[in-house]
Scaffold this active site. Structure first.
Site: not given
Ligand code: NAD
Length: 437
Positions: A17, A36, A151-152, A208, A252-253, A260
């Site tokens: 994201v 990060d 985020e979607f 979701n 179906a699958g 998520c």
């Molecule tokens: N992946 C998806 O498709 C998606 C879609 C919509 C919403 N989300 C939501 O978005 C959020 C992030 O998901 P993601 O898939 O991008 O996660 P991810 O695990 O790919 O990335 C998270 C990042 O945050 C970093 N991090 C952790 N703690 C930190 C801190 N204190 N300071 C700075 N960086 C830090 C990690 O090192 C990592 O790089 C989640 O809550 C998820 O549910 C994800």
């Protein structure tokens, strides 16, 4: 001040994201200061290496190198930006609640300020925004603003989704921060839902949960189709043309996975339970999904008898095509169940092997689909990567030891598979109408 006229932003967390958000805003002309805690990830990004596989992302990051700044020091983002988009992980805990420790670490790192706002993109339980505002108030940081902006985006089409979202949801207290978030998204010209913080948080979880419900629903219909001789692909086509239903998420699958759906559905169920409400429907959605992954085993046993010593090939491992994300992938349960039943498992995924190796033990990873089918007693299509649709089934039939193809995503052409002399088992598919296997 930034090199562009647009509002500079901070992005905390550079995963799927965060990185897509930063690159997407860079495309809109914003400078993005990306933070990060993972030093290796930041070093790689500074050197132009993208830590995830997401179509179009590498090109976009390369195109906007001058607008994208990477650091492990949050002070850098605070110095340059007033909007700090939070995109840290919120994985499930053992209790099924969302683990908010990374979110709280970010909150704790914020200094007192009247100039900054946290913009929450991480998926969090309803009420999180209010509790963060309370924490700010208790610690003399009441001037720090808070905006929920869920985020979607979908992995596999994340860049496209960022640039052309179905909607932008902004939950805020009606102050400058909400206005500023609306403003940074304005160039996308997307429908805007501006609302209160709790409702914005719930939009994400409810969306979701609804999509997961749709998948579990069609999977149950598929299972009934198998009992009654109907074909779920035809049924879904007939249902999907009803505009109240729509055709999406009616495939179906062998169950949904990913970072998520499983966690967000469980988190909503848990959230309801914690507030004293038993969310009965979501219990079933989760249970149906778990059982669906295991039904592959009984299909294999139906044709092969005992799986002890059988060579089973898995085509695809990622939770869906066009991503290397293995979180909660159906292949994790499937490969473990197969090995528990005594089978030898070989597998191929075009991009997810490195991630899969971190999570799956005892599987023979092979470098191509032909090397998975070679000598296999049965092949299971787990992820509908386009290249599996191009397989020459005459060659597959010639290479396999057995004849069974289990199509876990109803992705292959049953007629072509059967024409090659193979046995086709889909999910909820009718047996061949004109004879065949
Ligand atoms: N992946 C998806 O498709 C998606 C879609 C919509 C919403 N989300 C939501 O978005 C959020 C992030 O998901 P993601 O898939 O991008 O996660 P991810 O695990 O790919 O990335 C998270 C990042 O945050 C970093 N991090 C952790 N703690 C930190 C801190 N204190 N300071 C700075 N960086 C830090 C990690 O090192 C990592 O790089 C989640 O809550 C998820 O549910 C994800």
């Amino acid at each position: 001040m930034s090199s562009s006229e647009r509002e500079p932003i901070g992005v905390i967390g550079t995963g799927y994201v965060g990185l897509v958000t930063a690159a997407g805003f860079a495309e809109l002309g914003n400078d993005a200061w990306c933070i990060d805690i993972d030093e290796a990830k930041i070093r790689g990004l500074q050197e132009g290496r993208i830590p995830i596989w997401e179509p179009g992302l590498e090109e976009l990051v390369a195109k906007h190198r001058d607008r994208l700044h990477f650091s492990t020091d949050i002070a850098v983002a605070l110095e340059h930006a007033r909007l700090l988009f939070v995109a840290v992980g919120t994985p499930p805990t053992y209790s099924g609640d969302a683990d908010l420790s990374a979110v709280h670490a970010v909150v704790d790192a914020m200094p007192p300020s009247d100039r900054h706002a946290l913009v929450m993109k991480s998926t969090v339980p309803v009420g999180t925004g209010d509790s963060i505002k309370r924490v700010f108030a208790e610690r003399g940081k009441a001037g720090f603003r808070y905006v929920s902006c869920p985020e979607f985006l979908k992995e596999g089409s994340a860049v496209k989704d960022f640039l052309a979202p179905d909607r932008v949801v902004v939950g805020d207290d009606g102050d400058w921060a909400g206005d500023a978030v609306v403003e940074v998204y304005r160039p996308l010209d997307a429908p805007l839902v501006r609302t209160d913080i709790r409702s914005a948080e719930m939009v994400k979880l409810a969306s979701n949960a609804f999509l997961a419900t749709k998948i579990s629903f069609i999977n149950e219909i598929a299972n009934v189709c198998e009992e009654t001789g109907a074909d779920v692909v035809e049924v879904a086509r007939g249902m999907g043309l009803d505009e109240r239903i729509g055709p999406k998420f009616l495939q179906a699958g062998i169950g949904f996975g990913g970072s998520c759906f499983p966690k967000d559905v469980t988190a909503l169920k848990q959230l309801a339970g914690n507030s004293g409400y038993h969310f009965q429907l979501l219990n079933s959605v989760i249970e149906v999904n778990e059982l669906q992954k295991r039904r592959v085993i009984s299909k294999l046993e139906k044709h092969l008898g005992s799986l002890v010593g059988k060579e089973i090939g898995l085509l695809g491992l990622a939770f869906k095509p066009n991503t290397d994300d293995m979180r909660e992938a159906s292949s994790l349960v499937l490969s473990a169940r197969l090995q528990a039943a005594g089978a030898n498992v070989r597998a191929y995924d075009p991009v997810a092997e490195d991630e899969a190796r971190k999570l799956i033990r005892g599987v023979d990873f092979r470098p191509s689909a032909p090397e998975v089918v070679d000598g296999a007693d049965a092949v299971v299509l787990v992820t509908e990567w386009p290249e599996f649709g191009e397989l020459d089934f005459a060659e597959v039939a010639g290479a396999m030891r057995g004849t069974l193809v289990v199509d876990g995503r109803n992705f292959l052409d049953p007629t072509a598979v059967r024409a090659a002399g193979l046995t086709y088992e889909g999910v909820g598919r009718a047996a061949a109408r004109n004879g065949g296997n």
